[in-house]
Design a protein around this motif. Structure first.
Motif, PDB file in Angstrom:
ATOM      1  N   LEU A 196     -23.602  24.963  -3.643  1.00 46.88           N
ATOM      2  CA  LEU A 196     -22.713  24.848  -4.904  1.00 46.88           C
ATOM      3  C   LEU A 196     -22.058  23.467  -4.948  1.00 46.88           C
ATOM      4  CD1 LEU A 196     -21.075  28.333  -3.917  1.00 46.88           C
ATOM      5  CD2 LEU A 196     -22.692  27.958  -5.600  1.00 46.88           C
ATOM      6  N   ASP A 197     -21.733  23.227  -6.212  1.00 46.07           N
ATOM      7  CA  ASP A 197     -21.238  21.916  -6.401  1.00 46.07           C
ATOM      8  C   ASP A 197     -20.007  22.093  -7.536  1.00 46.07           C
ATOM      9  OD1 ASP A 197     -20.682  19.278  -6.913  1.00 46.07           O
ATOM     10  OD2 ASP A 197     -22.651  18.923  -7.620  1.00 46.07           O
ATOM     11  N   ALA A 198     -18.686  21.647  -6.835  1.00 40.97           N
ATOM     12  CA  ALA A 198     -17.790  21.791  -7.682  1.00 40.97           C
ATOM     13  C   ALA A 198     -17.228  20.556  -8.111  1.00 40.97           C
ATOM     14  CB  ALA A 198     -16.629  22.345  -6.837  1.00 40.97           C
ATOM     15  N   ASN A 199     -17.698  19.343  -7.795  1.00 37.44           N
ATOM     16  CA  ASN A 199     -17.368  17.989  -8.463  1.00 37.44           C
ATOM     17  C   ASN A 199     -15.987  17.742  -8.417  1.00 37.44           C
ATOM     18  OD1 ASN A 199     -20.316  18.594 -10.095  1.00 37.44           O
ATOM     19  ND2 ASN A 199     -19.996  16.619  -9.532  1.00 37.44           N
ATOM     20  N   ARG A 200     -15.400  17.979  -7.272  1.00 40.81           N
ATOM     21  CA  ARG A 200     -13.823  17.929  -7.217  1.00 40.81           C
ATOM     22  C   ARG A 200     -13.053  18.481  -8.260  1.00 40.81           C
ATOM     23  NH1 ARG A 200     -13.683  11.514  -5.590  1.00 40.81           N
ATOM     24  NH2 ARG A 200     -14.718  11.853  -3.558  1.00 40.81           N
ATOM     25  N   LEU A 248     -21.099  23.640   0.035  1.00 40.88           N
ATOM     26  CA  LEU A 248     -20.228  23.573  -1.618  1.00 40.88           C
ATOM     27  C   LEU A 248     -20.057  22.212  -1.481  1.00 40.88           C
ATOM     28  CD1 LEU A 248     -17.511  26.119  -2.610  1.00 40.88           C
ATOM     29  CD2 LEU A 248     -17.732  23.778  -3.617  1.00 40.88           C
ATOM     30  N   GLU A 249     -20.373  21.412  -2.361  1.00 43.14           N
ATOM     31  CA  GLU A 249     -20.250  19.976  -2.569  1.00 43.14           C
ATOM     32  C   GLU A 249     -18.839  19.724  -3.275  1.00 43.14           C
ATOM     33  OE1 GLU A 249     -23.205  17.629  -5.067  1.00 43.14           O
ATOM     34  OE2 GLU A 249     -24.726  19.120  -4.154  1.00 43.14           O
ATOM     35  N   GLU A 250     -18.057  18.894  -2.721  1.00 40.02           N
ATOM     36  CA  GLU A 250     -16.893  18.463  -3.260  1.00 40.02           C
ATOM     37  C   GLU A 250     -15.906  19.481  -3.873  1.00 40.02           C
ATOM     38  OE1 GLU A 250     -16.074  14.923  -2.570  1.00 40.02           O
ATOM     39  OE2 GLU A 250     -18.020  14.196  -2.187  1.00 40.02           O
ATOM     40  N   ALA A 276     -31.047  27.549  -3.759  1.00 44.37           N
ATOM     41  CA  ALA A 276     -30.851  27.105  -5.475  1.00 44.37           C
ATOM     42  C   ALA A 276     -29.445  26.468  -5.191  1.00 44.37           C
ATOM     43  CB  ALA A 276     -30.670  28.538  -6.295  1.00 44.37           C
ATOM     44  N   LYS A 277     -29.218  25.662  -6.583  1.00 45.38           N
ATOM     45  CA  LYS A 277     -28.064  24.810  -6.677  1.00 45.38           C
ATOM     46  C   LYS A 277     -27.249  25.374  -8.034  1.00 45.38           C
ATOM     47  CE  LYS A 277     -26.007  20.321  -7.200  1.00 45.38           C
ATOM     48  NZ  LYS A 277     -25.653  19.014  -6.903  1.00 45.38           N
ATOM     49  N   ILE A 278     -26.077  25.848  -7.865  1.00 47.44           N
ATOM     50  CA  ILE A 278     -25.221  26.498  -9.060  1.00 47.44           C
ATOM     51  C   ILE A 278     -24.044  25.382  -9.219  1.00 47.44           C
ATOM     52  CG2 ILE A 278     -24.061  28.244  -9.953  1.00 47.44           C
ATOM     53  CD1 ILE A 278     -25.493  30.124  -8.419  1.00 47.44           C
ATOM     54  N   ILE A 307     -27.409  12.294  -1.108  1.00 45.23           N
ATOM     55  CA  ILE A 307     -27.431  10.750  -1.173  1.00 45.23           C
ATOM     56  C   ILE A 307     -28.272  10.475  -2.531  1.00 45.23           C
ATOM     57  CG2 ILE A 307     -28.820   8.728  -0.429  1.00 45.23           C
ATOM     58  CD1 ILE A 307     -28.403  10.013   2.287  1.00 45.23           C
ATOM     59  N   LYS A 308     -27.529   9.867  -3.476  1.00 45.49           N
ATOM     60  CA  LYS A 308     -28.189   9.723  -4.940  1.00 45.49           C
ATOM     61  C   LYS A 308     -28.340   8.203  -4.804  1.00 45.49           C
ATOM     62  CE  LYS A 308     -25.934  13.211  -7.668  1.00 45.49           C
ATOM     63  NZ  LYS A 308     -25.326  14.272  -6.813  1.00 45.49           N
ATOM     64  N   PRO A 309     -29.601   7.735  -4.536  1.00 48.56           N
ATOM     65  CA  PRO A 309     -29.852   6.488  -4.587  1.00 48.56           C
ATOM     66  C   PRO A 309     -29.523   5.434  -5.526  1.00 48.56           C
ATOM     67  CG  PRO A 309     -31.678   7.820  -3.529  1.00 48.56           C
ATOM     68  CD  PRO A 309     -30.910   8.473  -4.139  1.00 48.56           C
ATOM     69  N   TRP A 364     -20.555  16.071   1.194  1.00 48.24           N
ATOM     70  CA  TRP A 364     -20.057  15.075   0.588  1.00 48.24           C
ATOM     71  C   TRP A 364     -21.042  14.450  -0.347  1.00 48.24           C
ATOM     72  CZ3 TRP A 364     -15.226  16.032   1.319  1.00 48.24           C
ATOM     73  CH2 TRP A 364     -14.643  16.125   2.619  1.00 48.24           C
ATOM     74  N   ASP A 365     -20.662  14.370  -1.802  1.00 46.34           N
ATOM     75  CA  ASP A 365     -21.411  13.649  -2.673  1.00 46.34           C
ATOM     76  C   ASP A 365     -20.555  12.595  -3.037  1.00 46.34           C
ATOM     77  OD1 ASP A 365     -22.912  12.793  -4.748  1.00 46.34           O
ATOM     78  OD2 ASP A 365     -23.060  14.983  -5.890  1.00 46.34           O
ATOM     79  N   GLU A 366     -19.678  12.855  -3.875  1.00 41.69           N
ATOM     80  CA  GLU A 366     -19.094  11.557  -4.655  1.00 41.69           C
ATOM     81  C   GLU A 366     -18.387  10.721  -3.272  1.00 41.69           C
ATOM     82  OE1 GLU A 366     -18.957  14.598  -5.885  1.00 41.69           O
ATOM     83  OE2 GLU A 366     -18.768  14.467  -7.871  1.00 41.69           O
ATOM     84  N   THR A 367     -17.942  11.636  -2.505  1.00 41.28           N
ATOM     85  CA  THR A 367     -17.212  10.856  -1.160  1.00 41.28           C
ATOM     86  C   THR A 367     -18.115   9.614  -0.487  1.00 41.28           C
ATOM     87  OG1 THR A 367     -15.705  12.912  -0.914  1.00 41.28           O
ATOM     88  CG2 THR A 367     -16.112  11.307   1.128  1.00 41.28           C
TER      89      THR A 367
HETATM   90 MG   LIG Z   1     -22.810  16.724  -6.609  1.00 43.87          MG
END
Ligand SMILES: [Mg+2]
Ligand SMILES: O=C(O)CCC(=O)C1=CC=C[C@@H](O)[C@@H]1C(=O)O
Length: 324
Positions: free
Chosen positions: A162-166, A191-193, A132-134, A236-238, A214-217
């Motif tokens: 998990l995703d903290a978006n920086r 844990l993303e960013e 799951a993604k939180i 990867i968000k195309p 890494w997502d934004e990175t």
């Molecule tokens: Mg993200």
């Protein structure tokens, strides 16, 4: 004989969708239809507000110019195209050429950005690997830590993304980690960013033993795919990255250095989301993609997302903004 059309769509979103600083009331974008003889391909061009640097208008104009060249017989040239345009046009061309396999990976990582109880229900119903993604970083870091720990304790075998978006300072990131028992940390797939800079995020991974992604990175200028201690994956968000070819290259580079590549949504309509599920099944068959975003919409477009009960509006109900 070639022809092309650009449909303009606008889909109502669920009431509580917030993107960074903005409430997203409607999702706006373009669907491109490319025809060559008896072959047809579709693609979606939908810059994501607050994430894409280009506007929907800019993307639509550039798509028209590139499509006009293609209709006149030239090859599609996407090297200087805006990311959302490069993605939509390359996807339509791949579909037209029969290069995108039909089978999709519709097993998504359930996304929780609000009520944790809803996620418990979704996870209990999930067959096979539970993942799951939180979203974290929206409330107190301590609360995030307690929520993550609670899920890991409650659902045996759970793997959390998990995703903290920086959103965290190094101090907040530490406060989060303090509430996740060290024995549970390996159940955080990544844990993303976590923090604002790569250095801070890498230091967090090193200090806590929690792997990061890494997502934004990935979209930062000069980003290079490399194996680093504590880095598990690239997201990867195309729509934000660019052409399918560019995405394939990132996936290949990630696999070459032992990183997981996760195909993830930029809140495309069900049409684009289905294509991302097909891309994921084809290129990242062993990884559950991050595509649980239909729940953020009030309506689907042309192709239904498997299991989604939302009404589907046909493409031919959308205005054709341009054709040639
Ligand atoms: Mg993200
Ligand atoms: O990655 C996923 O599982 C779903 C997509 C997702 O979380 C996001 C998509 C687009 C913008 C953001 O809201 C968010 C993200 O930050 O990754």
């Amino acid at each position: 004989m070639r022809s092309a059309k650009l449909y303009q769509y606008q889909l109502p979103m669920d009431s509580g969708v917030i993107l960074r600083n903005q409430r997203l009331v409607t999702r706006d974008g373009w669907i491109v239809e490319m025809k060559d003889g008896d072959k047809t391909g579709y693609g979606e061009i939908a810059p994501l507000p607050e994430f894409s640097l280009e506007s929907s208008e800019e993307a639509g104009q550039q798509a028209q110019a590139l499509l006009a060249d293609w209709v006149s017989g030239k090859a599609l040239c996407l090297s200087d195209a805006l990311p959302s345009v490069a993605f939509g046009l390359s996807m339509a061309e791949m579909e037209l050429m029969g290069m995108l396999p039909d089978e999709g990976n519709y097993q998504v990582a359930p996304l929780c950005s609000g009520d944790p109880d809803e996620l418990v229900v979704a996870l209990n119903q999930m067959p096979g690997e539970k993942i799951a993604k939180i979203k974290v970083g929206l409330y107190e870091a301590v609360r995030d830590g307690m929520v993550a720990n609670m899920f890991i304790e409650a659902i045996p075998g759970l793997r959390l993304r998990l995703d903290a978006n920086r959103q965290w300072t190094p101090l907040k990131a530490r406060q989060f980690a303090k509430y996740v028992a060290p024995a549970h940390r390996a159940q955080i797939a990544f844990l993303e960013e976590p923090c604002q800079t790569q250095e801070e995020s890498l230091a967090f991974a090193h200090e806590t033993g929690i792997d990061i992604a890494w997502d934004e990175t990935v979209r930062d200028p000069g980003f290079e795919v490399k194996a680093e201690p504590g880095v598990a994956a690239i997201i990867i968000k195309p729509t934000l990255v660019g052409s399918v070819q560019k995405c394939l290259s990132l996936i290949e580079q990630a696999h070459a250095v032992g990183l997981t590549a996760v195909i993830s949504s930029s809140l495309e309509s069900s049409l684009g989301l289905n294509q991302l599920a097909r891309l994921a099944a084809w290129q990242t068959p062993d990884v559950i993609p991050g595509l649980d975003t239909m729940q953020l919409f009030q309506m689907q477009l042309e192709v239904a997302w498997p299991g989604c009960e939302l009404p589907v509006t046909p493409l031919n109900a959308c205005p054709v903004a341009w054709h040639q």
